[in-house]
Design a protein around this motif. Sequence first.
Motif, mmCIF file in Angstrom:
data_model
loop_
_atom_site.group_PDB
_atom_site.id
_atom_site.type_symbol
_atom_site.label_atom_id
_atom_site.label_comp_id
_atom_site.label_asym_id
_atom_site.label_seq_id
_atom_site.Cartn_x
_atom_site.Cartn_y
_atom_site.Cartn_z
ATOM 1 N N ASP A 176 -10.751 -5.343 -6.266
ATOM 2 C CA ASP A 176 -10.003 -4.965 -7.107
ATOM 3 C C ASP A 176 -10.690 -4.674 -8.659
ATOM 4 O OD1 ASP A 176 -7.884 -4.519 -5.667
ATOM 5 O OD2 ASP A 176 -6.820 -6.440 -6.088
ATOM 6 N N ASN A 179 -12.942 -1.579 -8.528
ATOM 7 C CA ASN A 179 -12.212 -0.264 -8.769
ATOM 8 C C ASN A 179 -11.392 -0.132 -9.929
ATOM 9 O OD1 ASN A 179 -9.845 -1.668 -8.147
ATOM 10 N ND2 ASN A 179 -9.710 -0.893 -5.951
ATOM 11 N N GLY A 180 -11.499 -1.293 -10.604
ATOM 12 C CA GLY A 180 -10.890 -1.267 -11.872
ATOM 13 C C GLY A 180 -9.261 -1.443 -12.004
ATOM 14 N N THR A 181 -8.674 -2.011 -10.852
ATOM 15 C CA THR A 181 -7.107 -2.214 -10.977
ATOM 16 C C THR A 181 -6.840 -3.754 -11.347
ATOM 17 O OG1 THR A 181 -7.406 -3.062 -8.538
ATOM 18 C CG2 THR A 181 -6.909 -0.695 -9.206
ATOM 19 N N LYS A 182 -7.897 -4.592 -11.510
ATOM 20 C CA LYS A 182 -7.571 -5.709 -12.318
ATOM 21 C C LYS A 182 -8.859 -6.279 -12.963
ATOM 22 C CE LYS A 182 -4.428 -8.130 -9.068
ATOM 23 N NZ LYS A 182 -3.845 -7.146 -8.152
ATOM 24 N N SER A 183 -8.624 -7.216 -14.030
ATOM 25 C CA SER A 183 -9.816 -7.559 -14.729
ATOM 26 C C SER A 183 -10.417 -8.795 -13.992
ATOM 27 C CB SER A 183 -9.494 -7.863 -16.299
ATOM 28 O OG SER A 183 -8.685 -9.081 -16.292
ATOM 29 N N GLU A 186 -8.140 -11.856 -14.566
ATOM 30 C CA GLU A 186 -6.893 -11.520 -13.942
ATOM 31 C C GLU A 186 -7.209 -12.304 -12.517
ATOM 32 O OE1 GLU A 186 -4.212 -8.120 -15.570
ATOM 33 O OE2 GLU A 186 -6.029 -7.583 -14.402
#
Length: 209
Positions: A176, A179-183, A186
């Motif tokens: 994640d 692919n940039g969906t979470k930092s 996070e």
Amino acid sequence: MGHNGRMGRPNRQAERRAEILRAAKAVAVRDGAAGTTLRAIATQAGMEPPAVLYYYAGVSEIIRELVFASSDAFIERVESAVEEAADPIAGLRAAIVAGTTGGLDSHDSRVLYEFWPASLRDESMNDADRVLDQREAAIYERIIQRGVDNGSFRPALEPRDLASALVALEDGLVMDILNGTKSRDEVVSLICAVAERLVDTPLTNTEPG
């Protein structure tokens, strides 16, 4: 490897292999697994493809060596972070932070994830993936067992099973980040929250990194 009277050759060969490996890593990070071809690696290294084949049997060998090198570098970062921890609680958080973020800036995590699908068909690549998970799980298991021994942790699972679960969770959530969906923060926070429940102990709340 070398013979008397040709002292410089083994070192030069090792240097060229290292240069090719660095070129392969740059190509993999830029173009992904599909773009990591012999020609792309050779171009990145400033060589012709036949010259690369003097040092490696083919692109598969280069990729295997790259994956194993990235695995080793990743584990070294986790071990180093854990060694600096004062106690099992700090150690568990350090392992989570390093395991989640330690391979990002060096692009080792990118390399490992780019070539992970190859492990489904390539036995040696499967070995690399399996050994990496085993080595990281062993680090987690040692920390958890120390925490059990000194009364810091009251794990909901056996230390070995808990360690495997944390590695699996990390494997999924690092994707994640990539692919940039979470930092990064996070993901670290999420894994720490799960770990806290599994060991029944709050983890030290320090900034990751």
